[in-house]
Design a protein around this motif. Structure first.
Motif, PDB file in Angstrom:
ATOM      1  N   LYS A 206       0.836  -1.203   0.000  1.00  0.00           N
ATOM      2  CA  LYS A 206       0.000   0.000   0.000  1.00  0.00           C
ATOM      3  C   LYS A 206       0.872   1.255   0.000  1.00  0.00           C
ATOM      4  O   LYS A 206       0.555   2.242  -0.675  1.00  0.00           O
TER       5      LYS A 206
ATOM      6  N   TYR B 269       2.127   1.973  -3.416  1.00  0.00           N
ATOM      7  CA  TYR B 269       1.024   2.531  -4.207  1.00  0.00           C
ATOM      8  C   TYR B 269       0.837   4.020  -3.892  1.00  0.00           C
ATOM      9  O   TYR B 269       0.692   4.846  -4.804  1.00  0.00           O
TER      10      TYR B 269
ATOM     11  N   SER C 174      -3.669   0.993 -10.434  1.00  0.00           N
ATOM     12  CA  SER C 174      -4.283  -0.321 -10.263  1.00  0.00           C
ATOM     13  C   SER C 174      -5.784  -0.102 -10.198  1.00  0.00           C
ATOM     14  O   SER C 174      -6.252   1.049 -10.177  1.00  0.00           O
ATOM     15  N   ASP C 175      -6.556  -1.198 -10.161  1.00  0.00           N
ATOM     16  CA  ASP C 175      -8.009  -1.017 -10.079  1.00  0.00           C
ATOM     17  C   ASP C 175      -8.410  -0.323  -8.781  1.00  0.00           C
ATOM     18  O   ASP C 175      -9.447   0.317  -8.697  1.00  0.00           O
ATOM     19  N   TYR C 176      -7.543  -0.427  -7.770  1.00  0.00           N
ATOM     20  CA  TYR C 176      -7.835   0.233  -6.487  1.00  0.00           C
ATOM     21  C   TYR C 176      -7.919   1.742  -6.639  1.00  0.00           C
ATOM     22  O   TYR C 176      -8.615   2.423  -5.884  1.00  0.00           O
ATOM     23  N   GLU C 177      -7.212   2.278  -7.649  1.00  0.00           N
ATOM     24  CA  GLU C 177      -7.155   3.733  -7.790  1.00  0.00           C
ATOM     25  C   GLU C 177      -8.462   4.325  -8.314  1.00  0.00           C
ATOM     26  O   GLU C 177      -8.662   5.537  -8.241  1.00  0.00           O
TER      27      GLU C 177
ATOM     28  N   HIS D 288     -11.628   5.839  -8.058  1.00  0.00           N
ATOM     29  CA  HIS D 288     -12.378   6.429  -6.954  1.00  0.00           C
ATOM     30  C   HIS D 288     -13.544   7.247  -7.500  1.00  0.00           C
ATOM     31  O   HIS D 288     -13.688   8.431  -7.202  1.00  0.00           O
TER      32      HIS D 288
ATOM     33  N   ARG E   3     -18.936   3.268  -6.412  1.00  0.00           N
ATOM     34  CA  ARG E   3     -18.148   2.077  -6.731  1.00  0.00           C
ATOM     35  C   ARG E   3     -18.976   0.830  -6.464  1.00  0.00           C
ATOM     36  O   ARG E   3     -19.686   0.752  -5.452  1.00  0.00           O
TER      37      ARG E   3
ATOM     38  N   LYS F 227     -19.092  -2.878  -5.223  1.00  0.00           N
ATOM     39  CA  LYS F 227     -18.263  -3.642  -4.297  1.00  0.00           C
ATOM     40  C   LYS F 227     -18.799  -5.067  -4.169  1.00  0.00           C
ATOM     41  O   LYS F 227     -20.001  -5.292  -4.154  1.00  0.00           O
TER      42      LYS F 227
ATOM     43  N   THR G 184     -13.236  -9.143  -4.164  1.00  0.00           N
ATOM     44  CA  THR G 184     -12.020  -8.323  -4.119  1.00  0.00           C
ATOM     45  C   THR G 184     -11.214  -8.461  -5.407  1.00  0.00           C
ATOM     46  O   THR G 184     -10.398  -7.610  -5.718  1.00  0.00           O
TER      47      THR G 184
END
Length: 458
Positions: free
Chosen positions: A124, A127, A256-259, A261, A265, A267, A270
């Motif tokens: 993390k 990232y 990444s896909d986490y970015e 925002h 979203r 959910k 994961t």
């Protein structure tokens, strides 16, 4: 008024279940010192381990505390959790530390390299460093209130049992309904920005010299001046949502896909790639500024309003797939215009906001919601007619030399003093044990409150 699905739900007297969302909250606030600067104190040990405690954690900065509530059956239940965990965080702070009540951060140091990123493990942290390289420190510092909404299973069962010819599986139905709700929230996000925007100005050193708005606006956080990556989502279907994010990562537009925002979203799994197959479990709604008039950053009435919106979107006709992208693109442009209006000005889209709230009022009457919903709609209708009653307009009455620091610190101290007077604040995070939702409920309330056994009607 109703879609085919909505009429089916209405005819089977199951409308109440469409507003019976399971709800979770994520509220971010910056830790500051008694002078209104970002705190230099370490992460509070009594708040547990920031990497493993699911209920109090960090986001982006080491000073950006995030309170997360377990899923709850009603708005009041969610607020019970939120107040208790917020108090636990406040009582864990070092002497002199406070929680900043505004979405926009306190004044930042001129050398932003002094600001410590969250210590959330090597992956993390790598990232976050890459994120800062791409977007800068300031863009990651605004805080907000995120709502997680999950549809009552009774709705899925009723619709699927009666419409199996239209949906291949319950996962197919789930993805369809969650996409429909997401499209509704994105289509009317500009209304939410008008009604709840509360970030009219930025404090010192947020913007580089000669950058940013020249005068107060409704919501910096909800505008293009606000948080992070401007990458647009595709909400036509869950599959297209996933494909679009994966394409963004492949092309280097997202780390990444986490970015991703976006304001909403999906959910569930994961592993984003598997989401269309396993199904969306809930929506994360990310379009609310912190409400500084509340010690926990949000009010119960706001939660009720969001539940009403989600119910309305389930029951009403949705967009045709070929119209989704165009309508949401236009809505994004409207949101930008509304967010950049001066807080005291009548909105360019006042007539449209008035008409939308009138539709909500008629819907609430049709399904016979309680008086608390009617009161909330009336209050919001007043905000549409009189912009001086909106949160941002109220905030700018407290400006001193272009800053809200004095107001924010006054509020922060009041909220902190109140928390420290709690008779028995929760101390259960100190031993670093990772508590499940059931364990947390038991430890917080010791059997005095059982939301599953006492489902008061909202």
């Amino acid at each position: 008024m109703f879609s085919e699905i909505g009429q089916l739900i209405f005819d089977n007297e199951a409308v109440a279940k469409t507003s019976d969302f399971t709800m979770g909250l994520e509220i971010e606030m910056q830790r500051v010192d008694e002078n209104g600067n970002l705190s230099q104190e370490p992460y509070p040990a009594a708040a547990g381990d920031e990497q493993t405690n699911p209920w109090i954690t960090n986001d982006f900065l080491e000073t950006m505390s995030e309170v997360v509530t377990p899923p709850a059956a009603h708005a009041l239940d969610a607020m019970h959790y939120l107040y208790s965990i917020n108090t636990a965080l406040r009582t864990a702070l070092s002497p002199g530390e406070l929680l900043w009540p505004l979405s926009m951060p306190p004044r930042l140091p001129k050398d932003k390299r002094e600001i410590p990123l969250a210590k959330m493990g090597p992956k993390k942290e790598a990232y976050l460093k890459e994120w800062v390289k791409r977007h800068g420190f300031s863009a990651g510092t605004p805080c907000g209130a995120h709502l997680n909404l999950s549809i009552d299973p009774h709705v899925f069962n009723l619709v699927y049992d009666n419409m199996q010819d239209r949906f291949e599986s319950k996962v197919d139905l789930s993805n369809y309904l969650y996409a429909k709700i997401a499209q509704g929230f994105l289509r009317y996000r500009w209304v939410i920005t008008y009604l709840f925007g509360a970030s009219p100005v930025a404090e010192a050193n947020y913007f580089d010299k000669d950058k940013g708005p020249a005068a107060p606006i409704r919501s910096i956080r909800q505008s293009s001046h606000g948080f992070g990556n401007p990458f647009r989502g595709d909400y036509t279907t869950v599959q297209r949502y996933v494909n679009n994010i994966e394409k963004g990562v492949k092309e280097g537009k997202l780390i990444s896909d986490y970015e991703f925002h976006g304001a909403v979203r999906f959910k569930g799994n994961t592993n984003l790639k598997e989401l269309p197959k396993t199904g969306v479990n809930y929506l994360e709604l990310r379009m609310l500024d912190l409400d500084p008039s509340s010690s926990v950053g949000i009010r119960t009435n706001t939660l009720r309003f969001f539940r009403l919106l989600a119910s309305y979107f389930i029951m009403s006709p949705g967009l045709h797939p070929e119209d989704v992208s165009r309508v949401i693109t236009r809505a994004d442009a409207m949101n930008e215009e509304v967010s950049e209006e001066h807080p005291n000005d009548v909105s360019k889209y006042q007539a449209s906001a008035r008409a939308f709230l009138r539709s909500l009022e008629m819907y609430a009457n049709k399904i016979q919601l309680g008086p608390e919903y009617q009161e909330e709609i009336e209050d919001l209708q007043d905000r549409v007619e009189n912009p001086l009653t909106t949160p941002s307009a109220k905030l700018i009455t407290h400006l001193k030399d272009g800053s809200l620091t004095e107001y924010a610190m006054r509020r922060a101290k009041r909220y902190q003093e109140s928390a420290l007077q709690s008779i028995r604040p929760f101390k259960g995070f100190e031993n670093k044990t990772k508590l499940s939702a059931d364990q947390l409920k038991h430890e917080l309330f010791k059997g005095s409150w059982e939301p599953d056994k006492d489902k008061q009607q909202e």
